[in-house]
Design an enzyme around this catalytic site. Structure first.
Site, short mmCIF file in Angstrom:
data_model
loop_
_atom_site.label_atom_id
_atom_site.label_comp_id
_atom_site.label_asym_id
_atom_site.label_seq_id
_atom_site.Cartn_x
_atom_site.Cartn_y
_atom_site.Cartn_z
N HIS A 20 -7.30 9.72 4.36
CA HIS A 20 -6.72 8.78 5.31
C HIS A 20 -6.83 9.34 6.73
O HIS A 20 -6.77 10.53 6.94
CB HIS A 20 -5.23 8.55 4.99
CG HIS A 20 -5.00 7.94 3.65
ND1 HIS A 20 -4.18 8.50 2.71
CD2 HIS A 20 -5.49 6.82 3.08
CE1 HIS A 20 -4.16 7.75 1.63
NE2 HIS A 20 -4.95 6.72 1.82
N GLY A 21 -6.99 8.42 7.68
CA GLY A 21 -6.98 8.85 9.07
C GLY A 21 -8.36 9.10 9.65
O GLY A 21 -9.35 8.49 9.24
N ASN A 61 -10.10 0.41 0.71
CA ASN A 61 -9.13 0.33 1.81
C ASN A 61 -9.76 0.77 3.13
O ASN A 61 -10.48 1.77 3.17
CB ASN A 61 -7.93 1.21 1.50
CG ASN A 61 -7.04 0.62 0.43
OD1 ASN A 61 -7.51 -0.05 -0.49
ND2 ASN A 61 -5.75 0.85 0.54
N ASP A 98 0.83 -1.21 0.00
CA ASP A 98 0.00 0.00 0.00
C ASP A 98 0.86 1.26 0.00
O ASP A 98 1.79 1.39 0.80
CB ASP A 98 -0.90 -0.02 1.24
CG ASP A 98 -1.94 1.09 1.23
OD1 ASP A 98 -2.47 1.40 0.15
OD2 ASP A 98 -2.22 1.64 2.32
N HIS A 99 0.54 2.17 -0.90
CA HIS A 99 1.21 3.48 -0.98
C HIS A 99 2.73 3.38 -0.99
O HIS A 99 3.42 4.09 -0.25
CB HIS A 99 0.74 4.39 0.16
CG HIS A 99 -0.66 4.86 0.00
ND1 HIS A 99 -1.03 5.84 -0.91
CD2 HIS A 99 -1.80 4.48 0.62
CE1 HIS A 99 -2.33 6.03 -0.83
NE2 HIS A 99 -2.82 5.22 0.07
N HIS A 104 -9.92 4.75 -1.15
CA HIS A 104 -9.10 4.74 0.06
C HIS A 104 -9.81 5.55 1.15
O HIS A 104 -10.67 6.37 0.86
CB HIS A 104 -7.73 5.35 -0.22
CG HIS A 104 -6.79 4.43 -0.95
ND1 HIS A 104 -5.47 4.28 -0.60
CD2 HIS A 104 -6.99 3.60 -1.99
CE1 HIS A 104 -4.89 3.41 -1.41
NE2 HIS A 104 -5.80 2.99 -2.27
N GLY A 105 -9.42 5.33 2.39
CA GLY A 105 -9.96 6.13 3.49
C GLY A 105 -11.40 5.82 3.84
O GLY A 105 -12.16 6.72 4.21
N ALA A 106 -11.80 4.55 3.74
CA ALA A 106 -13.20 4.20 4.01
C ALA A 106 -13.53 4.19 5.50
O ALA A 106 -14.71 4.26 5.87
CB ALA A 106 -13.53 2.83 3.42
#
Length: 294
Positions: free
Chosen positions: A190-191, A242, A81-82, A220-222
């Site tokens: 994210h976060g 994600n 990831d990333h 992303h960031g779910a």
């Protein structure tokens, strides 16, 4: 059963569900996530994020992830990831990761295309699937593990809009790079969120319309997004999602409550196994929600 990304996300989109991609920075989380997938008889994606490498190096956790994936009774994709440094990507390749995200989203569009295209050519020849990102995914401080990040700040829904992915650029990017999956920005980050996120579902539909069928859309960031919004995003075209921050936060609270409940008498190995069971149940809820009842 160890697999790469391509087949399982193609099946997910055709059948109208999404596969969670969950960070697994220790063995308990690896066991929990794969155990949840096995109990629900569904494919799963586990990943190691480059940002976690200072906590546990890929050379240590990667072989653990691959071992559990190979022994699993369901398809498991082990994913990087990333990954933003080419040297780090090569470390994942050397260990045997079948799927890698090369994140060059902080670079200008043409440079992002050039770097990802070159890596895709190498990766596909080796049977490795590639995810990329277009539109910078914002992060809050809780997601950076103390590392400097220019986008690490409290962000509102209005702030996040500046990072949204443009459908026409996504089309050009996917066609030119040949990437298998593309992480796009349409209202998540994210976060930990400063306020409940609001997803731009019309943008997801436009992205799915423009991006070639050979490339899957990734969210992303779910963590922290209401499951009904997630399910709407799945219906609009997201097939890989994600999820991790809120699961980690919930596990921390569970452990703290367990220690308090037992007045500190619980043994470490008992606490470890209790946390494993909690995370497995949590992962089952996430998997079920992303399957939208399927």
């Amino acid at each position: 059963m160890l697999v790469n990304l391509k087949k399982i996300v193609e099946t997910a989109e055709s059948e109208g569900y999404a596969i969670p991609c969950i960070n697994t920075p220790n063995e308990e989380t690896v066991r929990a996530v794969i155990g949840a997938a096995e109990e629900l008889n569904t494919p799963i994606i586990i990943d190691h994020a480059q940002v976690h490498d200072s906590l546990i190096p890929i050379e240590r956790i990667g072989p653990v992830m691959l071992k559990y994936a190979r022994e699993a009774r369901v398809p498991v994709c082990v994913h990087l990831d990333h990954g933003s440094d080419y040297e780090f990507l090569m470390r994942a390749v050397k260990i045997g990761f079948p799927s890698i995200m090369y994140d060059c989203s902080a670079l200008p569009f043409e440079e992002n295309v050039e770097k990802v295209k070159k890596f895709v050519q190498f990766a596909h020849a080796a049977g490795i699937t590639v995810e990329a990102e277009l539109g910078v995914m914002a992060s809050t401080a809780e997601d950076t593990h103390g590392e400097e990040d220019p986008e690490s700040r409290v962000l509102t829904n209005e702030d996040i809009k500046e990072f949204f992915t443009k459908p026409d650029e996504a089309k050009k990017f996917a066609e030119e790079t040949g990437c298998d999956a593309l992480a796009v920005c349409f209202g998540t980050m994210h976060g930990i969120y400063a306020e409940p996120p609001v997803l731009d579902i019309d943008r997801v539909k436009a992205l799915r319309k423009e991006i070639p069928d050979s490339c899957r859309i990734v969210m992303h960031g779910a963590s922290g997004v209401a499951f009904d919004q997630v399910q709407t995003a799945i219906s609009a075209g997201c097939s890989k999602i994600n999820y991790y921050s809120y699961m980690a936060k919930a596990a921390t609270k569970f452990v703290a409550d367990k220690v308090e409940e037992t007045k500190g008498t619980i043994a470490y190995h008992e606490l470890q196994e209790a946390a494993y069971e909690f995370m497995k149940d949590y992962a089952k809820d996430v998997i079920s929600a992303f399957r939208n009842g399927k």
